[in-house]
Each structure stands twice: as C-alpha cells, then as structure tokens.
Scaffold this active site. Structure first.
Site, PDB file in Angstrom:
ATOM      1  N   GLU A  31      -2.642   0.158   7.687  1.00 31.23           N
ATOM      2  CA  GLU A  31      -1.740  -0.940   7.324  1.00 31.23           C
ATOM      3  C   GLU A  31      -0.474  -0.413   6.665  1.00 31.23           C
ATOM      4  OE1 GLU A  31      -1.638  -4.939   4.471  1.00 31.23           O
ATOM      5  OE2 GLU A  31      -3.436  -3.664   4.521  1.00 31.23           O
ATOM      6  N   GLU A  42       1.423 -12.088   4.846  1.00 34.68           N
ATOM      7  CA  GLU A  42       0.451 -11.428   5.728  1.00 34.68           C
ATOM      8  C   GLU A  42       0.919 -11.740   7.153  1.00 34.68           C
ATOM      9  OE1 GLU A  42      -1.890  -9.449   4.869  1.00 34.68           O
ATOM     10  OE2 GLU A  42      -2.612  -9.978   2.858  1.00 34.68           O
ATOM     11  N   HIS A  79       2.655  -7.335   4.058  1.00 30.11           N
ATOM     12  CA  HIS A  79       1.280  -6.908   4.344  1.00 30.11           C
ATOM     13  C   HIS A  79       0.854  -7.371   5.734  1.00 30.11           C
ATOM     14  CE1 HIS A  79      -0.033  -5.599   0.232  1.00 30.11           C
ATOM     15  NE2 HIS A  79       1.039  -6.295  -0.082  1.00 30.11           N
ATOM     16  N   HIS A 111       0.841  -1.203   0.000  1.00 28.52           N
ATOM     17  CA  HIS A 111       0.000   0.000   0.000  1.00 28.52           C
ATOM     18  C   HIS A 111       0.876   1.254   0.000  1.00 28.52           C
ATOM     19  CE1 HIS A 111      -3.225  -2.849   0.607  1.00 28.52           C
ATOM     20  NE2 HIS A 111      -2.523  -3.359   1.609  1.00 28.52           N
TER      21      HIS A 111
END
Length: 565
Positions: free
Chosen positions: A414, A529, A467, A399
């Site tokens: 995040e 993740e 992430h 992101h």
C-alpha cells in the site's frame, strides 16, 4: 500364535508407556506449549469423541494445566479450559533452565518493527516496536528471535536485534551516494542512498557486506564503502539524535549517577566519548554529560543549538500542554497553557527562555527547547496565478518505511501506491497555484502524530491522508472518505462527492472515525481510502495510469470546491 500376539502386545504397550513417560517428563519441565499446526480443535475432554469448544492457531502459546494420556489440558482463556492432542503441540523450552544462564537482553535496531506471532512473515503482526526498545531474548527459531517485552511475547528477524553484550561500533561512509540495500546482495532492492561522510552504526558484517543502522532503519551496504572509527572510546564527529520524549543527562555512565539535566526528543548532540552503551554528549551550554545509548541514534543533523531567531519570526510549540510563564523560569506563574502546534511571534531570548507575543498582545516566556522555528520543506506553486494561489495543502502518503501498510493480492505494498498518488496530486496542485507540503516524498517511516503536527505547524488550508483499503472479503470495493472532528466534515463531503464523480468504484460514503492523524489535526483534514487492494479486479484498476489520473483529478476538484466555498 497366541503367545506371539501377547508378546507383541506387551512390546507395544511398553513402547507406549515409555513414550508417555518421556512426554510427561518433557511437558512437566515446560509450563507452556505452542500450537504446531495451522488450526487445531480444542475439545471439552481428553479424546476425539468430546465436542469442540474452541479453535487455536499455529504459533499460539498456552499454559499447561494437566495431562491425560496423549492429551494436554490448556488454559484457552481466563474463563475457558480445554484439551488438545499432544502430537499437535510442542513444549516451550526455558532458556534459563536448559543453558544454565539467564535470558539475555537485546535492543531493536529500527523504527516501526513488526512483531509477529511466530517465526516467519506468514504469521500475523501482534505489535509494533520502535528503535532501541529493550527486549528479553528467550529463544530462537532459525533466523527469528523470540523475545519478551512488557507488552508480551513475539518474534522478530535476528537482523533487527542487537544483544546487550554487543558494544556499539560506528563507521563513516567513504564514497558518494552509496546504495542502501534490503539484503547483502547486488540483486537486493535499493532502498535509498547515503552520502559520503555520513555516520552509521555498524550492526554486523557478512561476506563483504556491512549491515548498518542509519536514521533509525537497518540497511546493507558494500563493506568497501565504510570505514570503522576504531574500538577506542573516541566518537569524533559523531552526532546522535534523542529518541526518548525526555531523557536524563547524568554525571557518569551509570544509571544511579547524579542527574545534571534533561534533553528532549528530536534534539541532536555531539558525542564527546563513548563507554559501552553510554554516550557522553556536549550540551548547548558547553556542559558535558552521559546519556543511555539505547535512547539515541546516530544522526547527520547538526548538533542542537540555542534558539537562533530574528525578532517577529514565528515559533511553534512541539509538545502538548506547554506552560507559558510570566517570567523566564519555572518559578514564575503560568500565564497560559499552549497546545502542540500553536504558533507565536518571537520577540527575544532571556537565558534559555523565549519571550513570545500571544494573540491578545500580551507576552510570556516559553522554554526554548519546547519550540521550533516555523519552517519546513514546502514545495512552492509552479503557477502563481492558478485558482489555488496562496493556498497550502499538506499531502500525507499513508504508511512508509518499515510500515508497508496493506499488501495487495498482487504482492504490492500500500505504501508504494499511496506515494504514487500523492506525488501526482502534488504536481497538479502546484500547477493550480497551491503550495504543497508532503509528509514524506520517499520510503520513510513517519509517526501519525508528526504528520498531524506538520499540518498544524504550517496552518495548512487542507490536509489529505491518502490510503488504499483492505479486508478479508475479497469482493469488497469502493471509495470512502473519513473525518474525525465536526469541522472536518465539510471537506470530507466535497472530497467524496468529487472522487465518486471522477471514478467508477462503489461510493462507500463519508464516515466519522477516531483516527489519530485527524484527531490531532487542527486544520480541515480528511483520510481517503481510494479503493481496495484486497480485491483482485479492483487492485488491477488502481495501478493503472488512467485510474491514478482520475482519482487525483477527483481529489483536486474536491479541494477546489471546498476552498472556493
């Protein structure tokens, strides 16, 4: 007594009838209604006694089919119709009918803009728009503009919309390291800095503050630190970067004028003059032509020049399916089709075509505007004798910029946590002898394709996209490692095994998924993740220095294990 009751009943009936007639007229003029409550029932018939067949959410918009008393029949889906209470919906007004004018055109002023279902940040995101996308403005609710594009309708803050009637205005920064803020206030967040002499597009001014567009994003700066270039057509010292994949250059500032050439996305050109929403630019060969301003943005980059390289340097293909020809021109036969990210040895130039050497020793010509020199801001190793000496690792902090990623239960984004992890891991990798390339080292928006391209261009030994996960189930937790291509699975197994070994969250395993940042990546690449920020207890752990140390050690050890095998 009976007469009084009768009169009261007649009065009440008259009021109801007048309200009903007014409402009928109101809804008759509008073909659509918008749901005005958070969650309402759609019923099989016009009344509370009928069974519920569906539920619709606040901000949803539906076509009106008919009306019965205080109930509206709507088209819920292609196959389903149902009834909703009139008092729970609002009519959609048509600007062109109420004002007597056609809906106006507008243009977005930043990349990665989140388009929402309703007028506020509490509404869900329905799509993402990039900078200079043309929209049709159809309404406004407070500071939110309702618009329509080819992909549907939505709402966006008026701060990020410039109407078509507004002419472009530019300014130059007059002080060193001016703060870029999120709002017109000294207490607003500082998002970055802009250097003295930089060019920026002025969107609007408000109480001593100026809203500017800089590098595709919207910021606020104090008005005392920017000077307008004036209202003339002169655009001296302004460079613009092309944002369309391929843009026609025309002989005059009109859509129907003769096309005299094309320019490519990412190239930068000097602006010679400006006419309303058109730029006259100077091309590499000195020729001048006009481009539509909504497909370009002000840039501090130097204007693009013809490819300037030394023999035996390497060049990289910047687009997919590029033809390598036997001679310097499109009239020559195709010798090979190159893929985005492929790299070749540069031999020389002929006209605007680069002569390159292919892996088998043969040569061919590629249009120079489809190439880029193979250089990038790679951070060198701090220990040349470490166990990862000679290795290049690309770290991708997920992101960034206008894309915040998931939002944790604490309100943290995040994008902030992924960058923190990437920077810490980068330091550890360099101490082990590796060179590191960060896809972003600040709060920037980078496309998924560009992230993968960096990995391909640099022939990275490994690529890790970092992430943190989120789901509606607040009890979900753990770590997952994803891969897309079969050749990426081995790296995923090494990474997941070492992550779980170094941390306590649940092992959610290695999974295969079609993810663009991995799908377009030709190198060993994974997406991790590292925990759930939607889980309150797990999120509090993820932000601790102890967890960050442990999780980056796990990633480091996973890379060591993979690269040594």
């Amino acid at each position: 007594m009976k007469k009084i009751k009768r009169k009261t009943g007649l009065i009440a009936l008259s009021v109801l009838l007048s309200q009903s007639m007014f409402a009928s007229t109101l809804f008759a003029d509008s073909e659509e209604v918008t749901i005005g409550d958070k969650l309402i029932n759609v019923r099989e018939g016009a009344g509370l006694d009928y069974p519920i067949i569906a539920k619709v959410e606040e901000g949803d918009r539906f076509k009106v089919l008919s009306r019965e008393g205080e109930w509206i029949k709507i088209q819920v889906s292609d196959e389903k119709e149902g009834w909703v209470a009139e008092w729970l919906v609002t009519p959609k007004k048509d600007i062109s009918k109420t004002s007597g004018t056609a809906p106006s055109l507008g243009y977005t002023t930043a990349d990665g803009l989140r388009i929402r279902k309703g007028p506020g940040t509490d509404y869900p995101v329905v799509s993402i728009l990039q900078n200079n996308t043309q929209v049709e403005i159809i309404g406004q609710s407070g500071s939110w503009v309702e618009f329509e594009t080819s992909s549907g309708r939505g709402f966006i803050s008026q701060e990020y919309i410039r109407t078509g009637s507004q002419s472009l205005s530019f300014g130059r920064i007059t002080a060193d390291s001016v703060h870029l803020r999120s709002a017109p206030s000294l207490s607003a967040d500082i998002l970055g800095k802009i250097k003295k002499g930089s060019s920026a597009e002025i969107i609007k001014e408000e109480n001593g503050w100026t809203n500017i567009q800089y590098q595709g994003k919207s910021y606020w700066i104090s008005s005392q630190y920017i000077t307008k270039k004036g209202s003339s057509t002169s655009a001296e010292q302004l460079n613009v970067e092309i944002t369309a994949s391929s843009l026609n250059v025309r002989s005059s500032a009109k859509i129907g004028s003769t096309v005299i050439g094309t320019v490519k996305k990412g190239n930068t050109y000097e602006v010679v003059s400006q006419n309303d929403r058109w730029y006259q630019i100077k091309l590499e060969d000195g020729q001048k032509g006009w481009i539509a301003a909504w497909y370009a943005r002000p840039s501090d980059k130097q204007a693009s020049k013809k490819l300037n390289m030394e023999r035996d340097e390497r060049v990289t293909i910047t687009q997919d399916s590029i033809n390598i020809r036997t001679g310097p021109g499109t009239n020559h036969p195709i010798a090979k089709v190159a893929a985005k990210g492929d790299s070749y040895k540069f031999i020389g130039m002929k006209k605007d075509w680069a002569l390159v050497q292919m892996p088998d020793g043969s040569t061919g010509y590629i249009a120079s505007w489809l190439l880029t020199p193979k250089d990038s801001p790679v951070e060198p190793a701090s220990n040349g004798n470490g166990s990862l000496a000679g290795k290049l690792i690309v770290l991708d902090a997920g992101h960034g910029g206008t894309d915040s990623g998931a939002i944790g239960t604490s309100g943290h984004f995040e994008k902030q946590l992924t960058l923190r992890t990437a920077l810490l891991l980068s330091t550890k990798l360099k101490q082990e002898g590796a060179s590191v390339l960060l896809t972003r080292n600040g709060d920037q928006y980078i496309t998924l394709s560009d992230r993968a391209l960096l990995s391909n261009q640099q022939a990275a030994d490994a690529f890790i996209s970092i992430h943190y996960d989120s789901t509606a189930d607040m009890g979900a937790g753990g770590i997952t490692t994803y891969y897309t291509q079969d050749q990426q699975q081995e790296l995923a197994l090494h990474i997941q095994r070492n992550l779980v070994k170094n941390t306590s969250p649940k092992d959610r395993g290695v999974r295969q998924a079609s993810l663009r940042v991995l799908r377009e990546n030709k190198q060993p690449a994974v997406l991790v993740e590292l925990g759930y920020i939607s889980n309150p207890s797990e999120e509090s752990l993820l932000h601790t220095s102890h967890y960050q140390e442990r999780v980056t050690d796990g990633l480091l050890n996973g890379l060591k294990s993979f690269l040594s095998s």
